[in-house]
Scaffold this motif. Structure first.
Motif, PDB file in Angstrom:
ATOM      1  N   GLN A 141      -4.515   5.732 -36.101  1.00 61.13           N
ATOM      2  CA  GLN A 141      -4.462   4.612 -35.159  1.00 61.13           C
ATOM      3  C   GLN A 141      -4.693   5.101 -33.727  1.00 61.13           C
ATOM      4  O   GLN A 141      -5.405   4.456 -32.960  1.00 61.13           O
ATOM      5  N   THR A 165      -8.354   5.944 -33.331  1.00 64.43           N
ATOM      6  CA  THR A 165      -9.145   4.717 -33.223  1.00 64.43           C
ATOM      7  C   THR A 165      -9.034   4.123 -31.831  1.00 64.43           C
ATOM      8  O   THR A 165     -10.029   3.673 -31.254  1.00 64.43           O
ATOM      9  N   ARG A 166      -7.843   4.142 -31.259  1.00 66.52           N
ATOM     10  CA  ARG A 166      -7.663   3.619 -29.895  1.00 66.52           C
ATOM     11  C   ARG A 166      -8.539   4.374 -28.888  1.00 66.52           C
ATOM     12  O   ARG A 166      -9.145   3.779 -28.000  1.00 66.52           O
ATOM     13  N   TRP A 204     -11.354   6.007 -29.495  1.00 67.66           N
ATOM     14  CA  TRP A 204     -12.765   5.704 -29.731  1.00 67.66           C
ATOM     15  C   TRP A 204     -13.115   4.290 -29.280  1.00 67.66           C
ATOM     16  O   TRP A 204     -14.173   4.071 -28.700  1.00 67.66           O
ATOM     17  N   LEU A 205     -12.213   3.333 -29.515  1.00 64.64           N
ATOM     18  CA  LEU A 205     -12.475   1.963 -29.070  1.00 64.64           C
ATOM     19  C   LEU A 205     -12.469   1.876 -27.547  1.00 64.64           C
ATOM     20  O   LEU A 205     -13.205   1.071 -26.966  1.00 64.64           O
ATOM     21  N   HIS A 238     -17.613   8.298 -36.422  1.00 66.28           N
ATOM     22  CA  HIS A 238     -16.142   8.329 -36.440  1.00 66.28           C
ATOM     23  C   HIS A 238     -15.574   6.927 -36.637  1.00 66.28           C
ATOM     24  O   HIS A 238     -14.621   6.737 -37.402  1.00 66.28           O
ATOM     25  N   LEU A 239     -16.155   5.974 -35.942  1.00 68.46           N
ATOM     26  CA  LEU A 239     -15.679   4.590 -36.053  1.00 68.46           C
ATOM     27  C   LEU A 239     -15.909   4.034 -37.456  1.00 68.46           C
ATOM     28  O   LEU A 239     -15.077   3.284 -37.972  1.00 68.46           O
ATOM     29  N   VAL A 289     -13.158   5.109 -39.808  1.00 69.18           N
ATOM     30  CA  VAL A 289     -11.882   4.389 -39.717  1.00 69.18           C
ATOM     31  C   VAL A 289     -12.053   2.886 -39.920  1.00 69.18           C
ATOM     32  O   VAL A 289     -11.098   2.123 -39.773  1.00 69.18           O
ATOM     33  N   GLU A 317     -14.076   0.566 -38.338  1.00 69.16           N
ATOM     34  CA  GLU A 317     -14.315  -0.293 -37.174  1.00 69.16           C
ATOM     35  C   GLU A 317     -15.787  -0.715 -37.130  1.00 69.16           C
ATOM     36  O   GLU A 317     -16.574  -0.250 -36.308  1.00 69.16           O
TER      37      GLU A 317
END
Length: 128
Positions: free
Chosen positions: A61, A64-65, A67-68, A88-89, A92, A94
């Motif tokens: 998580q 992901t944060r 990368w976002l 990478h996204l 996970v 996304e």
């Protein structure tokens, strides 16, 4: 990331991060990289690397944060880094963010064939 524009303190943190990473000291590497991200919050390479490290430390998580944050803020100008971010996204799950990365890639002029092939593979994985 332009390493020539880093301050002495930022260069020292980057070298320390790499040393910790090479030594397998992942907690120290993450802490050091987090300090560098605080100094350079808009540098996409740092956040991508931090996300990779967080994923390696089983913090999906948090990864992901990071990368976002890149997708929603400062997309890389380097097409290979953008492709890496998309990969990478995708890992996970996304999908919307992956599409944003791929759309960004299409704006690059003169991309090498290998990059087009990688982008096509990702689009295929998305069912496009």
């Amino acid at each position: 990331m332009n390493f020539q524009n880093l301050s002495a303190g930022e260069s020292r943190l980057w070298r320390r991060f790499q040393q910790y990473l090479d030594a397998g000291q992942l907690i120290a590497a993450q802490t050091t990289l987090e300090s560098l991200v605080q100094r350079l919050p808009h540098e996409p390479l740092l956040r991508i690397e931090l996300g990779k490290l967080m994923l390696q430390r089983e913090q999906p998580q948090a990864a992901t944060r990071q990368w976002l944050h890149v997708v929603n803020g400062n997309m890389p100008t380097d097409p290979w880094l953008t492709l890496q971010l998309a990969q990478h996204l995708l890992y996970v799950g996304e999908v919307v963010a992956v599409r944003a990365c791929l759309d960004q890639l299409q704006q690059h002029v003169g991309m090498p064939a290998a990059l087009w092939a990688e982008q096509a593979q990702l689009r295929s994985m998305l069912g496009e």
